[in-house]
Design a protein around this motif. Structure first.
Motif, PDB file in Angstrom:
ATOM      1  N   UNK A 270      -7.499  33.822  31.492  1.00  0.00           N
ATOM      2  CA  UNK A 270      -7.122  35.230  31.619  1.00  0.00           C
ATOM      3  C   UNK A 270      -6.711  35.452  33.070  1.00  0.00           C
ATOM      4  N   UNK A 271      -5.559  36.080  33.300  1.00  0.00           N
ATOM      5  CA  UNK A 271      -5.121  36.314  34.664  1.00  0.00           C
ATOM      6  C   UNK A 271      -4.324  37.595  34.781  1.00  0.00           C
ATOM      7  N   UNK A 272      -3.742  37.791  35.958  1.00  0.00           N
ATOM      8  CA  UNK A 272      -3.006  39.033  36.156  1.00  0.00           C
ATOM      9  C   UNK A 272      -1.713  39.081  35.357  1.00  0.00           C
ATOM     10  N   UNK A 273      -1.194  37.941  34.928  1.00  0.00           N
ATOM     11  CA  UNK A 273      -0.029  37.968  34.036  1.00  0.00           C
ATOM     12  C   UNK A 273      -0.393  38.477  32.643  1.00  0.00           C
ATOM     13  N   UNK A 274      -1.678  38.497  32.325  1.00  0.00           N
ATOM     14  CA  UNK A 274      -2.165  39.060  31.062  1.00  0.00           C
ATOM     15  C   UNK A 274      -2.532  40.526  31.201  1.00  0.00           C
ATOM     16  N   UNK A 275      -2.534  41.029  32.436  1.00  0.00           N
ATOM     17  CA  UNK A 275      -2.888  42.420  32.668  1.00  0.00           C
ATOM     18  C   UNK A 275      -4.247  42.621  33.300  1.00  0.00           C
ATOM     19  N   UNK A 276      -4.985  41.518  33.528  1.00  0.00           N
ATOM     20  CA  UNK A 276      -6.263  41.685  34.223  1.00  0.00           C
ATOM     21  C   UNK A 276      -5.963  41.911  35.703  1.00  0.00           C
ATOM     22  N   UNK A 277      -6.634  42.875  36.351  1.00  0.00           N
ATOM     23  CA  UNK A 277      -6.227  43.265  37.703  1.00  0.00           C
ATOM     24  C   UNK A 277      -6.488  42.185  38.755  1.00  0.00           C
ATOM     25  N   UNK A 278      -5.447  41.813  39.487  1.00  0.00           N
ATOM     26  CA  UNK A 278      -5.588  40.810  40.533  1.00  0.00           C
ATOM     27  C   UNK A 278      -6.555  41.262  41.625  1.00  0.00           C
ATOM     28  N   UNK A 279      -6.605  42.556  41.870  1.00  0.00           N
ATOM     29  CA  UNK A 279      -7.425  43.071  42.965  1.00  0.00           C
ATOM     30  C   UNK A 279      -8.863  43.380  42.535  1.00  0.00           C
ATOM     31  N   UNK A 280      -9.273  42.927  41.367  1.00  0.00           N
ATOM     32  CA  UNK A 280     -10.686  43.067  40.986  1.00  0.00           C
ATOM     33  C   UNK A 280     -11.543  42.292  41.979  1.00  0.00           C
ATOM     34  N   UNK A 281     -12.606  42.900  42.439  1.00  0.00           N
ATOM     35  CA  UNK A 281     -13.421  42.300  43.487  1.00  0.00           C
ATOM     36  C   UNK A 281     -14.470  41.347  42.905  1.00  0.00           C
ATOM     37  N   UNK A 282     -14.998  40.497  43.767  1.00  0.00           N
ATOM     38  CA  UNK A 282     -16.129  39.666  43.358  1.00  0.00           C
ATOM     39  C   UNK A 282     -17.265  40.568  42.879  1.00  0.00           C
ATOM     40  N   UNK A 283     -17.903  40.170  41.798  1.00  0.00           N
ATOM     41  CA  UNK A 283     -18.958  40.995  41.228  1.00  0.00           C
ATOM     42  C   UNK A 283     -18.490  41.882  40.099  1.00  0.00           C
TER      43      UNK A 283
END
Length: 356
Positions: A270-283
């Protein structure tokens, strides 16, 4: 096949619409713009068609997609028309349209139509995107009423801060609306999702529930009615690799996350090309086989990494819920400094499954 998938629970969608309808004093237009907030407009509209009072979309392209799929209920164009030729299509397809500017009103006055259209006259009561200012609203209403191409007029506005505990600005918008529409005949439409849930005293003949239909609570998590909403989209994938790392090892691009001790790091498809936010922080929270875990390292295009150190039974093939039925999308949004709307409308490249 790659295990990234979005599962859409249409029974949850219907449950949420029924809640919105129960809270509405009159009709409730299900807002299915932006491909039903990323959930699939045609599938969602078909699931609601037996009970919905109508639908609302942003533009005529979205409305035509629904008509071509067999949806016959009223459809409101929230941005109105953009070109004179669209008015004839509105007549042919029986679309309702918002009128929010003088140029749109003039298009109606100049058109030669076979029958009049239902129009929603928008007031700018304080949000300052589109709409007639309070001092010109009555004049716009009078011109619409005098126009042979106009049937019924619904008076509407949009609330900018109905989702905030501080209520002064919303009360001011209501005061502006009441003042601008005083003495004018027609139904009223003010309530979006937040107002539908949190402003039961608001006199809105037509409500326009949007984000709440998809199970996202626009209010504080503790809000009683918001807790009755059921998430419609569950975004999932699986662990495809596990790395056993000693303390002090960097994970992912930019070495943002460094293992504080011996760690097991799971790699998820799962990655940002799937729509998961690249800028999601650790945790940022995830669920691995139903157990809490967290993002560890920067999200990349096709993969992300999570800390499995405290989940010794998790491994390759473990199911990962990114948000959905058991993990509210609002929680993920807060860790990514964004809002649920952005996450839901951004999902792509995954397999889609509908049930209910």
């Amino acid at each position: 096949m790659r295990p990234a998938q979005a599962t859409i629970d249409l029974s949850a969608l219907l449950h949420n619409y029924r809640l919105a309808k129960t809270l509405s004093r009159g009709g409730a237009l299900a807002v299915v713009k932006a491909d039903a907030y990323g959930h699939g407009a045609v599938r969602c509209a078909r699931a609601l068609a037996a009970e919905a009072d109508g639908f609302a979309v942003a533009c005529i392209e979205e409305a035509l997609e629904l008509r071509q799929a067999g949806i016959q209920l009223p459809i409101l164009l929230l941005e109105g028309v953009f070109h004179p030729d669209e008015l004839a299509l509105c007549v042919e397809q029986d679309f309702w349209l918002v009128v929010h500017a003088w140029w749109q009103l003039e298009l109606l006055e100049q058109a030669a139509l076979s029958r009049p259209l239902n129009c929603w006259l928008k007031l700018d009561s304080g949000m300052h995107r589109v709409g007639f200012f309070p001092h010109e609203y009555a004049a716009a209403w009078q011109r619409l009423r005098a126009c042979a191409n106009v049937a019924d007029i619904v008076m509407m506005t949009h609330l900018a801060r109905a989702d905030e505990p501080e209520r002064v600005s919303t009360l001011e918008q209501l005061r502006q609306f009441d003042s601008a529409t005083k003495g004018l005949e027609g139904l009223r439409s003010l309530s979006n999702s937040a107002a539908t849930l949190d402003w039961p005293e608001m006199a809105s003949d037509w409500t326009r529930p949007g984000i709440m239909l998809y199970g996202s609570n626009p209010l504080a998590a503790s809000h009683e009615l918001g807790r009755h909403l059921q998430p419609v989209m569950t975004l999932e994938s699986r662990v495809i690799a596990v790395r056993e790392l000693p303390a002090g090892e960097a994970v992912g691009y930019g070495a943002r996350f460094v293992t504080p001790g011996p760690a097991r790091i799971g790699v998820v498809a799962m990655g940002y090309a799937d729509g998961y936010p690249r800028h999601a922080m650790d945790g940022t929270p995830v669920l691995v086989d139903g157990q809490p875990a967290a993002l560890a390292g920067r999200v990349s295009m096709d993969m992300l990494t999570v800390d499995l150190t405290r989940l010794p039974q998790a491994g390759v093939g473990s199911k990962v819920e990114l948000w959905g039925r058991h993990l509210p999308v609002e929680q993920v949004a807060r860790h990514a400094d964004t809002i649920a709307y952005t996450l839901l409308t951004g999902v792509r490249r995954v397999a889609w499954h509908y049930h209910g």
